[in-house]
Design a protein around this motif. Structure first.
Motif, PDB file in Angstrom:
ATOM      1  N   LEU A   1       2.725   1.659  -3.488  1.00 22.09           N
ATOM      2  CA  LEU A   1       1.887   2.107  -4.598  1.00 22.09           C
ATOM      3  C   LEU A   1       1.441   3.561  -4.454  1.00 22.09           C
ATOM      4  O   LEU A   1       0.918   4.141  -5.403  1.00 22.09           O
ATOM      5  CB  LEU A   1       0.660   1.194  -4.755  1.00 22.09           C
ATOM      6  CG  LEU A   1       0.962  -0.226  -5.234  1.00 22.09           C
ATOM      7  CD1 LEU A   1      -0.321  -1.037  -5.301  1.00 22.09           C
ATOM      8  CD2 LEU A   1       1.695  -0.241  -6.563  1.00 22.09           C
ATOM      9  N   GLN A   2       1.679   4.151  -3.289  1.00 23.13           N
ATOM     10  CA  GLN A   2       1.318   5.556  -3.085  1.00 23.13           C
ATOM     11  C   GLN A   2       2.543   6.472  -3.080  1.00 23.13           C
ATOM     12  O   GLN A   2       2.404   7.681  -2.925  1.00 23.13           O
ATOM     13  CB  GLN A   2       0.537   5.703  -1.771  1.00 23.13           C
ATOM     14  CG  GLN A   2      -0.806   4.974  -1.832  1.00 23.13           C
ATOM     15  CD  GLN A   2      -1.600   5.099  -0.558  1.00 23.13           C
ATOM     16  OE1 GLN A   2      -2.243   6.111  -0.328  1.00 23.13           O
ATOM     17  NE2 GLN A   2      -1.548   4.071   0.269  1.00 23.13           N
ATOM     18  N   MET A   3       3.728   5.898  -3.287  1.00 22.70           N
ATOM     19  CA  MET A   3       4.962   6.697  -3.318  1.00 22.70           C
ATOM     20  C   MET A   3       5.036   7.553  -4.569  1.00 22.70           C
ATOM     21  O   MET A   3       4.436   7.231  -5.596  1.00 22.70           O
ATOM     22  CB  MET A   3       6.192   5.777  -3.358  1.00 22.70           C
ATOM     23  CG  MET A   3       6.518   5.086  -2.090  1.00 22.70           C
ATOM     24  SD  MET A   3       7.974   4.025  -2.370  1.00 22.70           S
ATOM     25  CE  MET A   3       8.328   3.628  -0.670  1.00 22.70           C
ATOM     26  N   GLU A   4       5.827   8.605  -4.478  1.00 17.46           N
ATOM     27  CA  GLU A   4       6.185   9.365  -5.666  1.00 17.46           C
ATOM     28  C   GLU A   4       7.032   8.438  -6.552  1.00 17.46           C
ATOM     29  O   GLU A   4       7.804   7.622  -6.022  1.00 17.46           O
ATOM     30  CB  GLU A   4       7.008  10.596  -5.279  1.00 17.46           C
ATOM     31  CG  GLU A   4       6.213  11.657  -4.553  1.00 17.46           C
ATOM     32  CD  GLU A   4       5.089  12.217  -5.418  1.00 17.46           C
ATOM     33  OE1 GLU A   4       5.305  12.445  -6.618  1.00 17.46           O
ATOM     34  OE2 GLU A   4       3.978  12.409  -4.880  1.00 17.46           O
TER      35      GLU A   4
ATOM     36  N   TYR B   1      -5.614   1.291  -9.508  1.00 18.23           N
ATOM     37  CA  TYR B   1      -4.912   0.525 -10.557  1.00 18.23           C
ATOM     38  C   TYR B   1      -5.935  -0.397 -11.215  1.00 18.23           C
ATOM     39  O   TYR B   1      -6.218  -1.488 -10.733  1.00 18.23           O
ATOM     40  CB  TYR B   1      -3.753  -0.278  -9.953  1.00 18.23           C
ATOM     41  CG  TYR B   1      -2.605   0.589  -9.520  1.00 18.23           C
ATOM     42  CD1 TYR B   1      -1.541   0.823 -10.383  1.00 18.23           C
ATOM     43  CD2 TYR B   1      -2.571   1.185  -8.267  1.00 18.23           C
ATOM     44  CE1 TYR B   1      -0.477   1.636 -10.004  1.00 18.23           C
ATOM     45  CE2 TYR B   1      -1.508   1.998  -7.880  1.00 18.23           C
ATOM     46  CZ  TYR B   1      -0.473   2.217  -8.750  1.00 18.23           C
ATOM     47  OH  TYR B   1       0.578   3.013  -8.381  1.00 18.23           O
TER      48      TYR B   1
ATOM     49  N   LEU C   1      -1.211   3.980 -12.982  1.00 16.37           N
ATOM     50  CA  LEU C   1      -2.612   3.639 -12.720  1.00 16.37           C
ATOM     51  C   LEU C   1      -3.284   3.021 -13.945  1.00 16.37           C
ATOM     52  O   LEU C   1      -4.148   2.172 -13.824  1.00 16.37           O
ATOM     53  CB  LEU C   1      -3.396   4.887 -12.286  1.00 16.37           C
ATOM     54  CG  LEU C   1      -3.043   5.454 -10.919  1.00 16.37           C
ATOM     55  CD1 LEU C   1      -3.814   6.744 -10.665  1.00 16.37           C
ATOM     56  CD2 LEU C   1      -3.319   4.453  -9.811  1.00 16.37           C
TER      57      LEU C   1
ATOM     58  N   LEU D   1      -6.758   1.417  -4.895  1.00 17.67           N
ATOM     59  CA  LEU D   1      -5.927   2.606  -5.059  1.00 17.67           C
ATOM     60  C   LEU D   1      -5.995   3.180  -6.479  1.00 17.67           C
ATOM     61  O   LEU D   1      -5.299   4.133  -6.797  1.00 17.67           O
ATOM     62  CB  LEU D   1      -4.472   2.288  -4.696  1.00 17.67           C
ATOM     63  CG  LEU D   1      -4.220   1.969  -3.220  1.00 17.67           C
ATOM     64  CD1 LEU D   1      -2.795   1.513  -3.008  1.00 17.67           C
ATOM     65  CD2 LEU D   1      -4.529   3.170  -2.345  1.00 17.67           C
TER      66      LEU D   1
ATOM     67  N   GLU E   1       0.842  -1.204   0.000  1.00 20.86           N
ATOM     68  CA  GLU E   1       0.000   0.000   0.000  1.00 20.86           C
ATOM     69  C   GLU E   1       0.876   1.253   0.000  1.00 20.86           C
ATOM     70  O   GLU E   1       0.652   2.183  -0.776  1.00 20.86           O
ATOM     71  CB  GLU E   1      -0.947   0.011   1.197  1.00 20.86           C
ATOM     72  CG  GLU E   1      -1.913   1.173   1.155  1.00 20.86           C
ATOM     73  CD  GLU E   1      -3.058   1.054   2.142  1.00 20.86           C
ATOM     74  OE1 GLU E   1      -4.002   1.844   2.004  1.00 20.86           O
ATOM     75  OE2 GLU E   1      -3.030   0.176   3.022  1.00 20.86           O
ATOM     76  N   ASN E   2       1.882   1.268   0.853  1.00 23.26           N
ATOM     77  CA  ASN E   2       2.806   2.397   0.913  1.00 23.26           C
ATOM     78  C   ASN E   2       3.544   2.561  -0.420  1.00 23.26           C
ATOM     79  O   ASN E   2       3.652   3.663  -0.957  1.00 23.26           O
ATOM     80  CB  ASN E   2       3.794   2.196   2.063  1.00 23.26           C
ATOM     81  CG  ASN E   2       4.660   3.417   2.276  1.00 23.26           C
ATOM     82  OD1 ASN E   2       4.188   4.537   2.237  1.00 23.26           O
ATOM     83  ND2 ASN E   2       5.942   3.177   2.498  1.00 23.26           N
TER      84      ASN E   2
ATOM     85  N   LYS F   1       7.837   2.803 -11.182  1.00 20.51           N
ATOM     86  CA  LYS F   1       6.565   2.604 -10.484  1.00 20.51           C
ATOM     87  C   LYS F   1       5.468   2.297 -11.498  1.00 20.51           C
ATOM     88  O   LYS F   1       5.380   2.958 -12.532  1.00 20.51           O
ATOM     89  CB  LYS F   1       6.209   3.869  -9.698  1.00 20.51           C
ATOM     90  CG  LYS F   1       4.912   3.733  -8.922  1.00 20.51           C
ATOM     91  CD  LYS F   1       4.561   5.013  -8.207  1.00 20.51           C
ATOM     92  CE  LYS F   1       3.193   4.866  -7.566  1.00 20.51           C
ATOM     93  NZ  LYS F   1       2.698   6.135  -7.080  1.00 20.51           N
TER      94      LYS F   1
ATOM     95  N   ALA G   1      -4.553  -2.855  -4.815  1.00 21.05           N
ATOM     96  CA  ALA G   1      -4.156  -2.017  -5.950  1.00 21.05           C
ATOM     97  C   ALA G   1      -5.384  -1.460  -6.666  1.00 21.05           C
ATOM     98  O   ALA G   1      -5.413  -0.289  -7.044  1.00 21.05           O
ATOM     99  CB  ALA G   1      -3.280  -2.818  -6.911  1.00 21.05           C
TER     100      ALA G   1
END
Length: 115
Positions: free
Chosen positions: A52-55, A97, A70, A95, A49-50, A67, A92
């Motif tokens: 897939l939310q990173m820059e 994807y 989406l 979030l 989760e972390n 990375k 995913a």
């Protein structure tokens, strides 16, 4: 939410051979170090989760890989027998994807048929 989409081995083989799959191994680092599907990126499910939310730059620095986007059509997760891969694909999808899927046969099937 509907159940997570799955992918079967023949389609996975085809996507991998054509270079059209982003494959993520969500098993632990120890499990992945013992063997994984060639070309897979290891991101343990506990970090997913972390991650897939990173820059994108932070993701690249941490995982030495681009990375996933989406809009990627073939973002495929797998684990040892299928449960963590299914959880990862659901996460995913939540979030955003849209192409997230679970390789239902998981590493166990890959090892039997391809190993």
């Amino acid at each position: 939410m509907a159940g997570v989409s799955t992918i079967l081995l023949p389609e996975l083989r085809s996507l991998l051979s054509s270079g059209r799959a982003c494959l993520i191994d969500v098993r632990s680092r120890e499990e992945a170090a013992a063997g994984t599907i060639p070309g897979a990126l290891n991101i343990p499910v506990s970090e997913l989760e972390n991650a897939l939310q990173m820059e994108p730059a932070a993701f690249q620095a941490l995982y030495s890989a681009e990375k996933p986007k989406l809009e990627d059509e073939n973002l495929i997760f797998f684990c040892q027998i299928g449960k963590r891969g299914s959880l990862a694909a659901k996460l995913a999808q939540r979030l955003g994807y849209k192409g997230a899927r679970n390789y239902a046969g998981a590493y166990r099937e890959w090892l039997e048929k391809e190993g």
